[in-house]
Design an enzyme around this catalytic site. Structure first.
Site, mmCIF file in Angstrom:
data_model
loop_
_atom_site.group_PDB
_atom_site.id
_atom_site.type_symbol
_atom_site.label_atom_id
_atom_site.label_comp_id
_atom_site.label_asym_id
_atom_site.label_seq_id
_atom_site.Cartn_x
_atom_site.Cartn_y
_atom_site.Cartn_z
ATOM 1 N N CYS A 118 0.946 -1.226 0.001
ATOM 2 C CA CYS A 118 0.056 -0.071 0.081
ATOM 3 C C CYS A 118 0.578 1.394 0.049
ATOM 4 O O CYS A 118 0.577 2.298 -0.459
ATOM 5 C CB CYS A 118 -1.048 0.026 1.285
ATOM 6 S SG CYS A 118 0.092 -0.112 2.699
ATOM 7 N N HIS A 286 -1.759 1.635 7.543
ATOM 8 C CA HIS A 286 -2.098 1.457 6.016
ATOM 9 C C HIS A 286 -1.987 2.985 5.326
ATOM 10 O O HIS A 286 -1.820 4.070 5.936
ATOM 11 C CB HIS A 286 -3.564 1.261 5.973
ATOM 12 C CG HIS A 286 -4.048 0.777 4.388
ATOM 13 N ND1 HIS A 286 -3.406 0.096 3.655
ATOM 14 C CD2 HIS A 286 -5.344 1.386 4.058
ATOM 15 C CE1 HIS A 286 -4.242 0.099 2.400
ATOM 16 N NE2 HIS A 286 -5.269 0.859 2.764
ATOM 17 N N ASN A 306 -8.180 4.126 -1.913
ATOM 18 C CA ASN A 306 -7.547 3.250 -1.257
ATOM 19 C C ASN A 306 -7.071 2.333 -2.466
ATOM 20 O O ASN A 306 -7.264 2.528 -3.875
ATOM 21 C CB ASN A 306 -8.728 2.195 -0.516
ATOM 22 C CG ASN A 306 -8.084 1.274 0.403
ATOM 23 O OD1 ASN A 306 -6.839 1.162 0.551
ATOM 24 N ND2 ASN A 306 -8.998 0.681 1.163
#
Length: 341
Positions: A118, A286, A306
């Site tokens: 990520c 994240h 995302n």
């Protein structure tokens, strides 16, 4: 006293693995419990309820969530001469997709697959958006999350997580080549890890180990007519952002990377403005891409892209409360300004 039935050891072991691995927070009862208490957002089914907890935790690869008492103030940007062009005007709502409509990468939702990359997706995607804006759409394509994940050894640990600020520093020192999504053959170095969610919502990575770190490939294998050395794009700097200038920065230069703490209610986000539930359990850090802000029923939010595919959340996006340092997101943003020749 009657004889007790004996359960075979193999069955006990199998049950133990099942109980240990299954993500309790993806079950319908847990999601219903969230919705009974949440006031500003709605939860729903994003992942197969049988998905192992290990899989969800492995998606959380950012080591960039900042604790206020550990801030390196020298790394923080607090002002920029270019902000003067805004004339002090910060709108109540802002969406970079609408501000720069021709930069298609801004709203593109990517999928990191079975890898904690990520941190690479959030930074490389924000960098690509900023290049498009800085060049007035002359550059309008994705940059390689593959190269960043597996060639920046100082950034962290590849699929096992990394530091977003070090990714921006990598862009400054080494640059980054172009590279599209899995199987796209777009750009120099497309992503080579398959998405985990098929068109039916099934998790095809369930039960499989995390993707092993790839060998760093310093050549173009997507569009092989591209020269690897000439394809690198650079930033001139890298920095954290103080909370007070995040909006000015996004309006001036484009989207930024933001890191956040993730709790066990977040994977089931569907709509509204996310706020951590009371007694939620921490899962990991994240990294995501911040592209705007607004208010919903009086609740201020950040607008976020995302990297868990379009089937997650609100078509791959989510909103999170702004101004209260929800999940440490207000303290944990990074960026850099592209070099334009």
């Amino acid at each position: 006293m009657g004889a007790r039935a004996l359960i075979p050891l193999s069955v006990i072991l199998l049950l133990g693995v099942y109980v240990t691995e299954q993500a309790y927070f993806l079950e319908e009862d847990f999601i219903e419990g969230i919705n009974e208490k949440a006031k500003t957002w709605t939860a729903g089914i994003n992942f197969d309820p049988k998905t192992p907890m290990e899989y969800i935790v492995k998606l959380l690869g950012s080591k960039g969530v900042q604790a206020p008492h550990k801030l390196d103030l020298k790394m923080y940007k607090s002002d920029d001469e270019a902000y003067a062009n805004l004339f002090g005007r910060i709108p109540r709502r802002f969406d970079a997709r609408r501000e720069w409509r021709r930069c298609f990468t801004i709203g593109q939702v990517r999928d990191q697959g079975n890898c904690g990359s990520c941190w690479a997706f959030a930074t490389s995607s924000a960098f690509a958006d900023r290049l498009c804006i800085a060049t007035n759409q002359a550059f309008n394509e994705l940059l390689s999350a593959e190269e960043l994940t597996f060639c920046c050894h100082l950034c962290g640990f590849g699929c096992h997580g990394g530091y977003p600020i070090r990714a921006w520093n990598y862009f400054r020192r080494h640059g980054l080549v172009t590279g599209g999504d899995y199987m796209s053959e777009e750009g120099c170095a497309p992503y080579r890890i398959a998405p985990c969610n098929d068109e039916y919502g099934n998790n095809t990575c369930r039960g499989k180990p995390m993707e092993k770190n790839h060998r760093c490939t310093r050549m173009c294998y997507g569009d092989q007519e591209i020269d690897y050395d000439d394809d690198h794009r650079f930033t001139r700097d890298y920095y954290y952002l103080t909370y007070g200038i995040i909006q000015k920065e996004v309006m001036t230069y484009g989207p930024i990377e933001a890191s956040m703490d993730v709790y066990d209610d977040f994977p089931s986000y569907k709509s509204g403005v996310y706020e951590k539930s009371d007694n939620a359990t921490y899962l990991g850090g994240h990294a995501v891409k911040l592209i705007g802000w607004g208010e919903e029923y009086g609740v201020p939010y950040w607008l976020i892209v995302n990297s868990w595919g379009e089937n997650w959340g609100d078509n791959g996006l989510f909103k999170i409360r702004r101004g209260t340092n929800e999940c440490n997101i207000d303290n944990s943003t990074t960026a850099g300004i592209p070099v334009v020749y």
